[in-house]
Design an enzyme around this catalytic site. Sequence first.
Site, PDB file in Angstrom:
ATOM      1  N   PHE A  99      -5.131  21.854 -23.387  1.00  0.00           N
ATOM      2  CA  PHE A  99      -5.898  20.656 -23.712  1.00  0.00           C
ATOM      3  C   PHE A  99      -7.285  20.756 -23.059  1.00  0.00           C
ATOM      4  CE2 PHE A  99      -6.962  16.136 -22.854  1.00  0.00           C
ATOM      5  CZ  PHE A  99      -7.074  15.736 -24.164  1.00  0.00           C
ATOM      6  N   ASP A 100      -8.272  20.019 -23.575  1.00  0.00           N
ATOM      7  CA  ASP A 100      -9.647  20.238 -23.089  1.00  0.00           C
ATOM      8  C   ASP A 100      -9.815  19.960 -21.593  1.00  0.00           C
ATOM      9  OD1 ASP A 100      -9.391  17.540 -23.597  1.00  0.00           O
ATOM     10  OD2 ASP A 100     -11.359  17.288 -24.504  1.00  0.00           O
ATOM     11  N   ASP A 155       2.824  20.558 -19.582  1.00  0.00           N
ATOM     12  CA  ASP A 155       1.842  19.497 -19.825  1.00  0.00           C
ATOM     13  C   ASP A 155       2.533  18.537 -20.785  1.00  0.00           C
ATOM     14  OD1 ASP A 155      -0.186  17.858 -20.598  1.00  0.00           O
ATOM     15  OD2 ASP A 155      -1.659  19.430 -20.911  1.00  0.00           O
ATOM     16  N   LYS A 207      -0.016   8.405 -23.006  1.00  0.00           N
ATOM     17  CA  LYS A 207       0.534   8.811 -24.299  1.00  0.00           C
ATOM     18  C   LYS A 207       1.981   8.314 -24.372  1.00  0.00           C
ATOM     19  CE  LYS A 207      -3.294  11.433 -24.236  1.00  0.00           C
ATOM     20  NZ  LYS A 207      -3.305  12.571 -23.343  1.00  0.00           N
ATOM     21  N   ALA A 215       2.243  15.248 -21.953  1.00  0.00           N
ATOM     22  CA  ALA A 215       1.712  14.014 -22.540  1.00  0.00           C
ATOM     23  C   ALA A 215       2.603  13.466 -23.651  1.00  0.00           C
ATOM     24  CB  ALA A 215       0.298  14.256 -23.048  1.00  0.00           C
ATOM     25  N   HIS A 258     -18.431  17.179 -25.681  1.00  0.00           N
ATOM     26  CA  HIS A 258     -18.194  16.323 -26.854  1.00  0.00           C
ATOM     27  C   HIS A 258     -18.236  14.834 -26.533  1.00  0.00           C
ATOM     28  CE1 HIS A 258     -14.363  17.119 -24.970  1.00  0.00           C
ATOM     29  NE2 HIS A 258     -13.862  16.042 -25.537  1.00  0.00           N
ATOM     30  N   TYR A 317       0.826  -1.211   0.000  1.00  0.00           N
ATOM     31  CA  TYR A 317       0.000   0.000   0.000  1.00  0.00           C
ATOM     32  C   TYR A 317       0.862   1.264   0.000  1.00  0.00           C
ATOM     33  CZ  TYR A 317      -3.855   3.149   0.921  1.00  0.00           C
ATOM     34  OH  TYR A 317      -4.779   4.151   0.799  1.00  0.00           O
TER      35      TYR A 317
HETATM   36  C1  LIG Z   1      -4.381  13.444 -22.810  1.00  0.00           C
HETATM   37  C2  LIG Z   1      -3.926  14.750 -22.379  1.00  0.00           C
HETATM   38  C3  LIG Z   1      -4.210  15.228 -21.098  1.00  0.00           C
HETATM   39  C4  LIG Z   1      -5.094  14.481 -20.126  1.00  0.00           C
HETATM   40  O1  LIG Z   1      -4.608  13.214 -19.865  1.00  0.00           O
HETATM   41  P1  LIG Z   1      -5.585  11.956 -19.585  1.00  0.00           P
HETATM   42  O2  LIG Z   1      -4.602  10.871 -19.294  1.00  0.00           O
HETATM   43  O3  LIG Z   1      -6.373  11.733 -20.809  1.00  0.00           O
HETATM   44  O4  LIG Z   1      -6.424  12.297 -18.424  1.00  0.00           O
HETATM   45  C5  LIG Z   1      -3.714  16.465 -20.762  1.00  0.00           C
HETATM   46  N1  LIG Z   1      -2.994  17.189 -21.623  1.00  0.00           N
HETATM   47  C6  LIG Z   1      -2.691  16.762 -22.860  1.00  0.00           C
HETATM   48  C7  LIG Z   1      -1.870  17.603 -23.771  1.00  0.00           C
HETATM   49  C8  LIG Z   1      -3.155  15.535 -23.279  1.00  0.00           C
HETATM   50  O5  LIG Z   1      -2.882  15.117 -24.515  1.00  0.00           O
END
Ligand SMILES: *Cc1c(COP(=O)(O)O)cnc(C)c1O
Length: 457
Positions: free
Chosen positions: A124-125, A214, A257, A216, A449, A72
């Site tokens: 990102f959204d 960010d 990603k 990803a 969406h 844990y």
């Molecule tokens: C996918 C993504 C996120 C969010 O990540 P999730 O793993 O889908 O929650 C944030 N920023 C960017 C640029 C992304 O491509």
Amino acid sequence: MELPFAESWKIKMVEPIVKSTREQREQWLKEAHYNVFQLKAEQVYIDLLTDSGTGAMSDRQWAQMMLGDESYAGATSFFHLKDMIKNLMGFDYVIPTHQGRAAENVLFSFLVKEGHVIPGNAHFDTTKGHIESRHAHAIDVTTDDAKNTQLEVPFKGNVSLEKLEKVLKESPGNVPFMVLTVTNNTVGGQPVSMQNIRETCELCHRYNVPVVMDSARFAENAYFIKMREPGFENMTIKEIVKQMYSYVDAATMSAKKDAIVNIGGFIATSRKEWYEGAKGFCIPFEGYVTYGGLAGRDLNAIAQGLDENTEFDMLHTRIHQVQYLASLLDEYGIPYQRPAGGHAIFVDASQILTQVPKEEFPAQTLTCELYLEAGIRGCEIGYMLADRDPETRENRFGGLDLLRLAIPRRVYTDNHMAVIAAALKNVMDRRETITRGVAIEWEAPLMRHFTVQLRRL
Ligand SMILES: *Cc1c(COP(=O)(O)O)cnc(C)c1O
């Protein structure tokens, strides 16, 4: 004779996929309210909805899964991941989370207050969602280059330093951080140059504003720096990654990603106070700070994925495939965001379905047409995703209206790419007959969406 290009891996396990008839697809799409998120995966032949969590793990990642420590607290898997992040990115503090948006949720819960202003190169959204749901403002400071889909520049994801400085000047003391997204997903998987990363960070730091990367697709971004930016051609991907992170204060990561796992994410930072503050939100939202909503085996798989996907051959194989699809679209005269991005091709729907008015969502319509044509599921990155202005509740028609074809990592072959291109060509050939789009029947107040229900006009 020069040997042709080939993948830097071979296949050990396969998963069958099945075709369907046009009649079946018409029925299924209707039942899905013309929203491809609502389709069952088994109704899809080639799934390009996202490259997130859809990659094929390597034999080494699966081996690491078996070595996961499911304690844990303080599991060896956590320290394995923490050490990997320290080696690659240089950060001392790591909080695992179950995916990227959870990293945003935990970190932003600590940092974002009502009325704050958070500039970024096309948030990102989910990032924007986590800012706006806290009644703060996400301001886009991407270069204007990104607005012209046909302009060929090497680093279209860059930050406009002028736009950024304007925001920093106008909101003194009200900017808790800036979000630097690499690669810039929203404008088409377009990379940000090392020079722009450095200058953006220098500018922010001059205004005492920290920078959150960010991350990803940080490895794909490093690949583009190596291939396109003078002075980096002889550096390894790992050296480039180290330099990218040397300028920023923290990272939020969707490991789904560029760590090529099916689930996972993390926050990493050099700021002890951010780590201490975010910890308090990790525990109620994600779980104890050494597992953050993940199993020990997941933490191990992320560590292994980070290591192998920061090697040149792996990234070259991936991006070569995306560029191969782009070359077929060029052959067929299909317009897309140029040059091709790292993880996806963004087809310019407004230039294909020229007769569909913007109020009827051309990119959403093209997404439906591609599915009907060949069972290929793309994703609308356009007016539907852009959602409504939180104050005026008007649809935001200001940006691009794109159909994203996201390519999962290590999943499809170049033959699948040829099918995708041919299907799009068939839609292109009959575009004169597509004059109407879709209308919204029901939508959620935030991030509509995913669940929107539509009617075909
Ligand atoms: C996918 C993504 C996120 C969010 O990540 P999730 O793993 O889908 O929650 C944030 N920023 C960017 C640029 C992304 O491509």
